[in-house]
Design an enzyme around this catalytic site. Structure first.
Site, PDB file in Angstrom:
ATOM      1  N   HIS A  39       0.846  -1.203   0.000  1.00 30.64           N
ATOM      2  CA  HIS A  39       0.000   0.000   0.000  1.00 30.64           C
ATOM      3  C   HIS A  39       0.881   1.252   0.000  1.00 30.64           C
ATOM      4  CE1 HIS A  39      -3.390  -2.602   0.834  1.00 30.64           C
ATOM      5  NE2 HIS A  39      -4.214  -1.579   0.818  1.00 30.64           N
ATOM      6  N   LYS A 107      -9.968  -8.857   6.837  1.00 33.79           N
ATOM      7  CA  LYS A 107     -10.643  -9.284   8.068  1.00 33.79           C
ATOM      8  C   LYS A 107     -10.614  -8.182   9.117  1.00 33.79           C
ATOM      9  CE  LYS A 107      -6.861 -11.266  10.723  1.00 33.79           C
ATOM     10  NZ  LYS A 107      -6.802 -10.546  12.004  1.00 33.79           N
TER      11      LYS A 107
END
Lengths: 197, 273
Positions: A39, A107
């Site tokens: 990222h 998650k």
């Protein structure tokens, strides 16, 4: 009963908008892994207007640091469940704002900043944390590997998946977050509990 | 007699076992939770967890891609004579396990983040040694994933804060929310020293998770009233057990450590000699 949906990549905006929080989703097509370092590097590339090795538009990012093994020069997935998405709360919105539509699998949920960024263009799917063996079973092929220098867990792996799931829509493109809803209930419950403890 | 190879290969075998199959007590706790849940999403999350445990055992692959950090507990019988480098045997075992199980290369230098690729480095694997009665050597491995470890808490309380402990445990679980892969196991260390209470909290997670005392059950019930649920998606099951270990502390202090463990409470033991 929850609605069960199947989606395919590359995503189309119309399909993205049809998903609603609590839907059960199975994903087919190509997805790619990215976590903290990928990222951050993607953001650097975007800032410097460098060409990215993968196209984020219409893609599904999988928050996952897989366990891989090279057998006869070919990479195999051993175990590949989701990682904690909240670590990408700060970096994901800047990637999302550059695309027309996008999906994320992870998650534990993501924060309000991400909910806002996904509005009108993306969704967040929760896959059961720790279900690495089961996830690996739904990954049919390793299609690519980028930024290998980041290490096995942090590199970008392109996976071809078939009926990857069951995933739950945790955040939809209409600003609804299952996590925010549960968080509110948890705060209410907490107030009741501490008066007794 | 126990030798270098016995220990090295036992370490490899134990990591393989811990990564691919859970103890009966842990499976029982998850199955009980599955029976109890009536929330559809929560039940499905627990079903996926049980299916995953089944798949990992069948395919002999790690149940979770985060194969954790290598933590090893060694119990040495007082009458046992060891004439080899025990630490080297454990370290070499971890190197082989990383290749063979395989384990994800998780161990990195804390500042440079350089990754040697074999889960071995400064103070890694983490080896805990205890001396016990008898003439055996007991090895226990406990691969610990980061998702749950990151949510752990350590506080140096004042002795007058003893009654606040249950609330502080509930607070830690509430703050962790869905991040540590609930349903979780909560290891609590009370007393000892700054470092000692953390060790107690970790050791607590080695216990049979189906056996709890009244104090532990009371905290567990409070946690499960929060409604965080499996994977933070709501439900009755946020924690499967609260396990408390205590140790004597200084009269002026009250250390408290809360070690969070995901549903995959992986550990395996073997007795040698």
């Amino acid at each position: 009963m929850a609605r069960i949906r199947e989606i395919k990549t590359p995503l189309e905006r119309d399909e993205v908008l049809k998903l609603e929080a609590r839907d059960v989703v199975y994903v087919s097509g190509e997805i790619f892994t990215a976590r903290d370092k990928a990222h951050m590097r993607a953001l650097d590339y975007i800032r410097q207007r460098k060409e990215l090795p993968i196209n984020f538009n219409g893609c599904i990012i999988y928050h996952c640091g897989p366990l891989m093994r090279k057998i006869n020069e070919e990479w195999r997935v051993i175990s590949a469940g989701p990682t904690t998405s909240a670590r990408m709360n700060k970096t994901l919105p800047s990637i999302v704002k550059n695309v027309e539509c996008i999906g994320v699998i992870g998650k534990g949920g993501m924060d309000e900043g991400v909910v806002g960024a996904l509005k009108g263009r993306g969704f967040y799917l929760a896959y059961t944390g720790g279900a690495g063996a089961l996830a690996a079973n739904a990954i049919k092929k390793v299609r690519g590997l980028y930024w290998e220098d980041l290490g096995m867990a942090e590199a970008i792996w392109v996976f071809e998946v078939e009926k990857f799931g069951p995933c739950i829509v945790g955040i939809d493109a209409h600003g609804k977050s299952l996590y925010a809803e549960i968080q509110r209930k948890v705060e209410e419950n907490y107030r009741k509990i501490i008066s007794k403890l | 007699m126990v030798d270098y190879d016995d220990v090295k290969f036992a370490i490899v075998e134990l990591f393989k076992k811990a990564e691919t199959e859970l103890g009966e007590d842990v499976i029982k706790a998850i199955k009980n939770a599955y029976e109890r849940e009536d929330n559809e999403i929560a039940k499905n999350q627990l079903k996926t967890i049980l299916d995953n445990i089944d798949a990992a055992g069948r395919l002999k692959v790690p149940m979770c891609q985060d194969t954790g950090l290598p933590i090893v507990f060694v119990e040495i019988g007082k009458e046992l004579c060891l004439n080899f480098d025990l630490k080297k045997a454990i370290v070499d075992g971890v190197k082989i396990a990383t290749e063979e199980v395989p384990l994800r290369p998780n161990a990195v230098h804390p500042l440079t983040r350089e990754n040697p690729g074999n889960n071995v480095g400064l103070y890694m694997p983490q080896i805990n040694i205890d001396f016990v009665e008898g003439d055996k050597l007991k090895l226990t491995v406990m691969p610990k994933g980061a998702g749950s470890e990151n949510m752990s808490v350590l506080k140096m309380l004042l002795p007058s804060q003893v009654d606040e402990i249950p609330r502080l445990v509930v607070d830690a679980v509430k703050n962790a929310s869905g991040k540590p892969c609930p349903p979780i196991f909560v290891g609590v260390g009370i007393g000892s020293t700054f470092d000692g209470c953390a060790k107690l909290a970790k050791k607590a997670l080695l216990r049979d998770v189906t056996v709890m005392n009244e104090y532990e059950r009371e905290i567990l019930n409070a946690i499960n009233m929060l409604g965080i649920g499996p994977m933070g998606l709501g439900g009755k099951t946020t924690a499967l057990a609260v396990l408390v270990e205590t140790g004597y502390c200084h009269t002026a202090s009250l250390p408290l450590a809360i070690n969070i463990q995901c549903w995959a409470n992986r550990r395996a033991s073997k007795v040698l000699g």
